[in-house]
Scaffold this motif. Sequence first.
Motif, PDB file in Angstrom:
ATOM      1  N   PRO A  72       0.810  -1.229   0.000  1.00  0.00           N
ATOM      2  CA  PRO A  72       0.000   0.000   0.000  1.00  0.00           C
ATOM      3  C   PRO A  72       0.835   1.267   0.000  1.00  0.00           C
ATOM      4  CG  PRO A  72      -0.822  -1.576   1.616  1.00  0.00           C
ATOM      5  CD  PRO A  72       0.504  -2.094   1.146  1.00  0.00           C
ATOM      6  N   ASN A  73       2.100   1.166   0.401  1.00  0.00           N
ATOM      7  CA  ASN A  73       2.965   2.349   0.403  1.00  0.00           C
ATOM      8  C   ASN A  73       3.151   2.918  -0.996  1.00  0.00           C
ATOM      9  OD1 ASN A  73       3.704   0.429   2.638  1.00  0.00           O
ATOM     10  ND2 ASN A  73       4.865   2.206   3.329  1.00  0.00           N
ATOM     11  N   PHE A  74       3.141   2.041  -2.021  1.00  0.00           N
ATOM     12  CA  PHE A  74       3.436   2.473  -3.380  1.00  0.00           C
ATOM     13  C   PHE A  74       2.303   2.208  -4.367  1.00  0.00           C
ATOM     14  CE2 PHE A  74       7.501   1.688  -1.332  1.00  0.00           C
ATOM     15  CZ  PHE A  74       8.236   2.817  -1.664  1.00  0.00           C
ATOM     16  N   ASN A  75       1.388   1.333  -4.027  1.00  0.00           N
ATOM     17  CA  ASN A  75       0.321   0.937  -4.956  1.00  0.00           C
ATOM     18  C   ASN A  75      -0.998   1.603  -4.560  1.00  0.00           C
ATOM     19  OD1 ASN A  75      -1.733  -0.457  -6.378  1.00  0.00           O
ATOM     20  ND2 ASN A  75      -0.381  -2.220  -6.636  1.00  0.00           N
ATOM     21  N   PRO A  76      -1.502   2.557  -5.346  1.00  0.00           N
ATOM     22  CA  PRO A  76      -2.741   3.252  -4.991  1.00  0.00           C
ATOM     23  C   PRO A  76      -3.943   2.312  -4.897  1.00  0.00           C
ATOM     24  CG  PRO A  76      -1.635   4.333  -6.832  1.00  0.00           C
ATOM     25  CD  PRO A  76      -0.909   3.068  -6.580  1.00  0.00           C
ATOM     26  N   LYS A  77      -3.954   1.273  -5.728  1.00  0.00           N
ATOM     27  CA  LYS A  77      -5.076   0.337  -5.683  1.00  0.00           C
ATOM     28  C   LYS A  77      -5.106  -0.423  -4.355  1.00  0.00           C
ATOM     29  CE  LYS A  77      -5.508  -0.410 -10.671  1.00  0.00           C
ATOM     30  NZ  LYS A  77      -5.482  -1.422 -11.766  1.00  0.00           N
ATOM     31  N   GLN A  78      -3.946  -0.819  -3.883  1.00  0.00           N
ATOM     32  CA  GLN A  78      -3.877  -1.492  -2.589  1.00  0.00           C
ATOM     33  C   GLN A  78      -4.217  -0.527  -1.454  1.00  0.00           C
ATOM     34  OE1 GLN A  78      -3.987  -4.580  -2.980  1.00  0.00           O
ATOM     35  NE2 GLN A  78      -1.969  -5.532  -2.892  1.00  0.00           N
ATOM     36  N   ALA A  79      -3.736   0.691  -1.563  1.00  0.00           N
ATOM     37  CA  ALA A  79      -3.974   1.680  -0.514  1.00  0.00           C
ATOM     38  C   ALA A  79      -5.440   2.061  -0.409  1.00  0.00           C
ATOM     39  CB  ALA A  79      -3.136   2.926  -0.786  1.00  0.00           C
ATOM     40  N   ALA A  80      -6.212   1.845  -1.473  1.00  0.00           N
ATOM     41  CA  ALA A  80      -7.632   2.232  -1.480  1.00  0.00           C
ATOM     42  C   ALA A  80      -8.532   1.211  -0.790  1.00  0.00           C
ATOM     43  CB  ALA A  80      -8.103   2.441  -2.917  1.00  0.00           C
ATOM     44  N   ARG A  81      -7.997   0.057  -0.439  1.00  0.00           N
ATOM     45  CA  ARG A  81      -8.827  -0.986   0.173  1.00  0.00           C
ATOM     46  C   ARG A  81      -9.272  -0.581   1.579  1.00  0.00           C
ATOM     47  NH1 ARG A  81      -8.686  -6.054  -2.317  1.00  0.00           N
ATOM     48  NH2 ARG A  81      -7.269  -6.168  -4.111  1.00  0.00           N
ATOM     49  N   ARG A  82     -10.479  -1.023   1.948  1.00  0.00           N
ATOM     50  CA  ARG A  82     -11.034  -0.747   3.268  1.00  0.00           C
ATOM     51  C   ARG A  82     -11.838  -1.956   3.752  1.00  0.00           C
ATOM     52  NH1 ARG A  82      -8.010   2.750   2.443  1.00  0.00           N
ATOM     53  NH2 ARG A  82      -8.221   5.017   2.766  1.00  0.00           N
ATOM     54  N   LEU A  83     -11.821  -2.147   5.061  1.00  0.00           N
ATOM     55  CA  LEU A  83     -12.671  -3.145   5.705  1.00  0.00           C
ATOM     56  C   LEU A  83     -13.538  -2.405   6.710  1.00  0.00           C
ATOM     57  CD1 LEU A  83     -13.548  -6.063   6.362  1.00  0.00           C
ATOM     58  CD2 LEU A  83     -11.606  -6.194   7.955  1.00  0.00           C
ATOM     59  N   ASP A  94     -12.539  -2.220  -2.499  1.00  0.00           N
ATOM     60  CA  ASP A  94     -11.260  -2.111  -3.189  1.00  0.00           C
ATOM     61  C   ASP A  94     -11.243  -0.801  -3.974  1.00  0.00           C
ATOM     62  OD1 ASP A  94     -12.693  -2.493  -5.527  1.00  0.00           O
ATOM     63  OD2 ASP A  94     -11.907  -4.503  -5.926  1.00  0.00           O
ATOM     64  N   HIS A  95     -10.308  -0.635  -4.898  1.00  0.00           N
ATOM     65  CA  HIS A  95     -10.157   0.643  -5.590  1.00  0.00           C
ATOM     66  C   HIS A  95     -11.340   0.980  -6.486  1.00  0.00           C
ATOM     67  CE1 HIS A  95      -8.838  -2.213  -8.654  1.00  0.00           C
ATOM     68  NE2 HIS A  95      -9.010  -1.261  -9.546  1.00  0.00           N
ATOM     69  N   THR A  96     -12.158  -0.022  -6.817  1.00  0.00           N
ATOM     70  CA  THR A  96     -13.321   0.220  -7.675  1.00  0.00           C
ATOM     71  C   THR A  96     -14.566   0.567  -6.872  1.00  0.00           C
ATOM     72  OG1 THR A  96     -13.999  -2.119  -7.700  1.00  0.00           O
ATOM     73  CG2 THR A  96     -12.405  -1.412  -9.370  1.00  0.00           C
ATOM     74  N   GLY A  97     -14.522   0.346  -5.566  1.00  0.00           N
ATOM     75  CA  GLY A  97     -15.687   0.575  -4.721  1.00  0.00           C
ATOM     76  C   GLY A  97     -16.010  -0.665  -3.914  1.00  0.00           C
TER      77      GLY A  97
END
Length: 251
Positions: A72-83, A94-97
Amino acid sequence: MAAPTVPVTQEPLPEAVQALAAAERLGALRETFLPKRHGAGRVTAMLFFTLLGLACFVLPGLFFIWVLWQTPNFNPKQAARRLHLFDHGLVVVDHTGPVGALRWDSMAALQQITERYANGIHVGTNYVYTLYTQNGATIKVTDLFANPERWGLIIQHAITNAQLPGVLEMLGRGETVRFGDIAVTTGGVATPKRGAVGWAEIQRFEVKDGMVFLSRAGKLLPWSSTPVGKIPNFFLFLATVERLRRQQSAV
């Protein structure tokens, strides 16, 4: 669930998450878990080995670049994930919603917690929770999210609190409740390989090293052993067995 806690992040919920939570009647938000970011020391070390690999050997350098890009430090898609954990269920993003929403009272969860060792030294623990919806769809939640030892317990306890009354009601009607290959009734427990055994015959019920052992009175070896990772809603299974054994001992 437990008493309200302060969410890990104070960012507002996206409208899509709010709409999905409302449609599934999940109630109020309790906690949000973010992707786990690596500390400065580890990132610095990874960058060093990346540069060293590129300077000496191209392939190792490319490998370390790939590893860095998965974080997640470098990948915006990984950083966008939430639980997101709510009163009555959860939403994974995830990054799409929103990827999906599940309710505590209708979901099943398989937990796989694996301890990792190197030369006999414990170097970490991997957490993978596979969540099943009523229609058979699956969502995997891993230790990509920070504090897996916390959100994993919250999920298991919430499922148990929501589903235990219904399970006990089914058992009271004489029905069988299945936890994977393990069939539970008020009279005892059964597995496809070992057949059935009554609660009065079970002398020992133990969870050790990721396995559930059931032993019959007078027998040295366990009557059955089942990996925890193959028992859906493991905490609910434990609570059910504990209740039935306690009822048997009171007879």
